[in-house]
Design a protein around this motif. Structure first.
Motif, PDB file in Angstrom:
ATOM      1  N   LEU A 124      82.492  24.487  74.113  1.00  0.00           N
ATOM      2  CA  LEU A 124      82.433  25.906  73.795  1.00  0.00           C
ATOM      3  C   LEU A 124      81.310  26.528  74.610  1.00  0.00           C
ATOM      4  CD1 LEU A 124      83.502  24.365  71.148  1.00  0.00           C
ATOM      5  CD2 LEU A 124      82.866  26.448  69.918  1.00  0.00           C
ATOM      6  N   VAL A 125      81.554  27.729  75.120  1.00  0.00           N
ATOM      7  CA  VAL A 125      80.531  28.517  75.794  1.00  0.00           C
ATOM      8  C   VAL A 125      80.461  29.846  75.066  1.00  0.00           C
ATOM      9  CG1 VAL A 125      79.770  29.590  77.936  1.00  0.00           C
ATOM     10  CG2 VAL A 125      80.972  27.385  78.006  1.00  0.00           C
ATOM     11  N   LEU A 126      79.324  30.125  74.439  1.00  0.00           N
ATOM     12  CA  LEU A 126      79.170  31.293  73.574  1.00  0.00           C
ATOM     13  C   LEU A 126      77.984  32.121  74.048  1.00  0.00           C
ATOM     14  CD1 LEU A 126      79.425  29.327  70.181  1.00  0.00           C
ATOM     15  CD2 LEU A 126      81.318  30.268  71.515  1.00  0.00           C
ATOM     16  N   GLY A 127      78.252  33.300  74.593  1.00  0.00           N
ATOM     17  CA  GLY A 127      77.192  34.183  75.056  1.00  0.00           C
ATOM     18  C   GLY A 127      76.954  35.315  74.074  1.00  0.00           C
ATOM     19  N   VAL A 128      75.735  35.385  73.515  1.00  0.00           N
ATOM     20  CA  VAL A 128      75.402  36.396  72.505  1.00  0.00           C
ATOM     21  C   VAL A 128      73.923  36.767  72.620  1.00  0.00           C
ATOM     22  CG1 VAL A 128      77.139  35.752  70.774  1.00  0.00           C
ATOM     23  CG2 VAL A 128      74.954  34.554  70.825  1.00  0.00           C
ATOM     24  N   PRO A 129      73.546  37.968  72.156  1.00  0.00           N
ATOM     25  CA  PRO A 129      72.116  38.264  72.026  1.00  0.00           C
ATOM     26  C   PRO A 129      71.572  37.580  70.778  1.00  0.00           C
ATOM     27  CG  PRO A 129      73.411  40.144  71.293  1.00  0.00           C
ATOM     28  CD  PRO A 129      74.390  39.124  71.798  1.00  0.00           C
ATOM     29  N   ASP A 130      70.399  36.951  70.918  1.00  0.00           N
ATOM     30  CA  ASP A 130      69.852  36.271  69.743  1.00  0.00           C
ATOM     31  C   ASP A 130      68.740  37.068  69.081  1.00  0.00           C
ATOM     32  OD1 ASP A 130      67.671  35.687  71.537  1.00  0.00           O
ATOM     33  OD2 ASP A 130      67.209  33.912  70.327  1.00  0.00           O
ATOM     34  N   ARG A 131      68.179  38.043  69.790  1.00  0.00           N
ATOM     35  CA  ARG A 131      67.182  38.905  69.155  1.00  0.00           C
ATOM     36  C   ARG A 131      66.949  40.131  70.025  1.00  0.00           C
ATOM     37  NH1 ARG A 131      63.001  34.642  70.700  1.00  0.00           N
ATOM     38  NH2 ARG A 131      61.937  35.481  72.531  1.00  0.00           N
ATOM     39  N   GLU A 132      66.444  41.199  69.385  1.00  0.00           N
ATOM     40  CA  GLU A 132      66.051  42.382  70.126  1.00  0.00           C
ATOM     41  C   GLU A 132      64.739  42.105  70.852  1.00  0.00           C
ATOM     42  OE1 GLU A 132      66.565  42.352  66.869  1.00  0.00           O
ATOM     43  OE2 GLU A 132      68.296  43.646  66.451  1.00  0.00           O
ATOM     44  N   ARG A 133      64.606  42.683  72.034  1.00  0.00           N
ATOM     45  CA  ARG A 133      63.335  42.555  72.752  1.00  0.00           C
ATOM     46  C   ARG A 133      62.297  43.506  72.148  1.00  0.00           C
ATOM     47  NH1 ARG A 133      63.737  39.327  77.078  1.00  0.00           N
ATOM     48  NH2 ARG A 133      65.764  39.052  78.097  1.00  0.00           N
ATOM     49  N   PRO A 134      61.003  43.198  72.259  1.00  0.00           N
ATOM     50  CA  PRO A 134      59.958  44.069  71.708  1.00  0.00           C
ATOM     51  C   PRO A 134      59.664  45.250  72.630  1.00  0.00           C
ATOM     52  CG  PRO A 134      58.957  42.140  72.693  1.00  0.00           C
ATOM     53  CD  PRO A 134      60.452  41.937  72.790  1.00  0.00           C
ATOM     54  N   THR A 135      60.712  45.999  72.934  1.00  0.00           N
ATOM     55  CA  THR A 135      60.610  47.188  73.776  1.00  0.00           C
ATOM     56  C   THR A 135      61.057  48.389  72.954  1.00  0.00           C
ATOM     57  OG1 THR A 135      62.888  46.946  74.543  1.00  0.00           O
ATOM     58  CG2 THR A 135      61.182  45.815  75.821  1.00  0.00           C
ATOM     59  N   PHE A 136      60.872  49.583  73.515  1.00  0.00           N
ATOM     60  CA  PHE A 136      61.295  50.777  72.781  1.00  0.00           C
ATOM     61  C   PHE A 136      62.783  50.716  72.452  1.00  0.00           C
ATOM     62  CE2 PHE A 136      63.190  55.039  72.918  1.00  0.00           C
ATOM     63  CZ  PHE A 136      62.560  55.592  71.814  1.00  0.00           C
ATOM     64  N   LYS A 137      63.616  50.404  73.461  1.00  0.00           N
ATOM     65  CA  LYS A 137      65.065  50.368  73.226  1.00  0.00           C
ATOM     66  C   LYS A 137      65.439  49.257  72.260  1.00  0.00           C
ATOM     67  CE  LYS A 137      66.401  52.414  77.639  1.00  0.00           C
ATOM     68  NZ  LYS A 137      67.125  52.193  78.928  1.00  0.00           N
TER      69      LYS A 137
END
Length: 265
Positions: free
Chosen positions: A161-174
């Protein structure tokens, strides 16, 4: 948020801006993606991912691949160059129409509209590779969890399986906006300020949560638990940290222990 809302939003995106909605690039709005250039991005991504699996000693058999959330077929075409057959599943009928127009596989891709909360069109242990990139985060978390469990069901022993996902928000304004701002405000900003044809909601998924859902799916199917063997950071940006998880499905009766014990998790 429901799957029906996701279907409506991605039906509109598929009708208005199918290639841009799959590969969001400000310079490609308004139908500016060249079809061959668009497909070439999928070729580059799949080549890198399968090369990584080979490097990890987890290259799957070249039988059947599942492209979950296939959109306009960017990855499906690349997978079809390496697998005997590919099934591309998506919730948006207009996306699938565009995918069929861009099909370069000579009939090796089957595109399937899937609007339900499972993958009932696919039998147990029927695919050698499950590939999904930047899809699960757009789904309601309970729906994404159900699909992860389904991936464990449809994967054959010895599959990958190849699973691409965001794991956390970056500590930036956006990143902090997406973490703390209420969804109706983000939705309004995407529609009015960014002029998206439809909003794209985002959720993060950690390796631990992914491993737990895969284990639950395998347990329900009476199978050993898949194991995350590497989690590579990729595709930067100033909103989220994205990880591509490489997962193996045991074929020797092992229990898949240490499911989140791969590299860089």
């Amino acid at each position: 948020m429901s799957l029906e809302e996701v279907r409506r939003d991605w039906t509109r995106l598929g009708a208005d801006e199918p290639l841009w909605a799959v590969c969001v690039d400000p310079g490609k709005r308004g139908g500016r993606w060249d079809a061959e250039e668009f497909l070439a991005t999928g070729e580059d991504e799949v080549a890198a991912a399968l090369g990584r699996l080979e490097e990890l000693g987890a290259a799957p058999s070249p039988g059947r691949a599942l492209d979950f959330g296939c959109g306009a077929g960017r990855l499906s075409n690349a997978l079809a160059r390496r697998f005997a057959s590919v099934v591309g599943v998506d919730i948006s009928a207009p996306m699938l129409e565009r995918a069929r127009e861009l099909d370069r596989s000579g009939g090796r891709i089957e595109y399937v509209l899937n609007t339900g909360p499972d993958l009932r069109a696919l039998p147990d242990a029927s695919v050698d590779l499950v590939y999904t990139d930047l899809v699960l985060q757009h789904l309601p978390p309970d729906a994404a969890a159900a699909y992860l469990r389904e991936f464990a069901r449809v994967a054959r022993p010895g599959a990958a399986l190849v699973l691409g996902v965001p794991d956390r928000e970056r500590p930036t304004f956006k990143g902090l906006v997406f973490r703390y701002a209420p969804w109706p405000l983000i939705r309004l900003a995407q529609r009015v300020v960014l002029r998206y044809p439809a909003p794209m909601r985002m959720h993060t998924w950690t390796a631990e949560r992914i491993a737990a859902e895969l284990e639950a799916g395998a347990r329900a199917a009476g199978r050993p638990a898949p194991r995350i063997i590497a989690s590579d950071e990729y595709w930067g940006g100033d909103h989220w940290r994205h990880l591509k998880h490489f997962v193996t499905v045991p074929s020797d009766g092992t229990d898949g222990a240490d499911a989140t014990g791969g590299e860089d998790v």
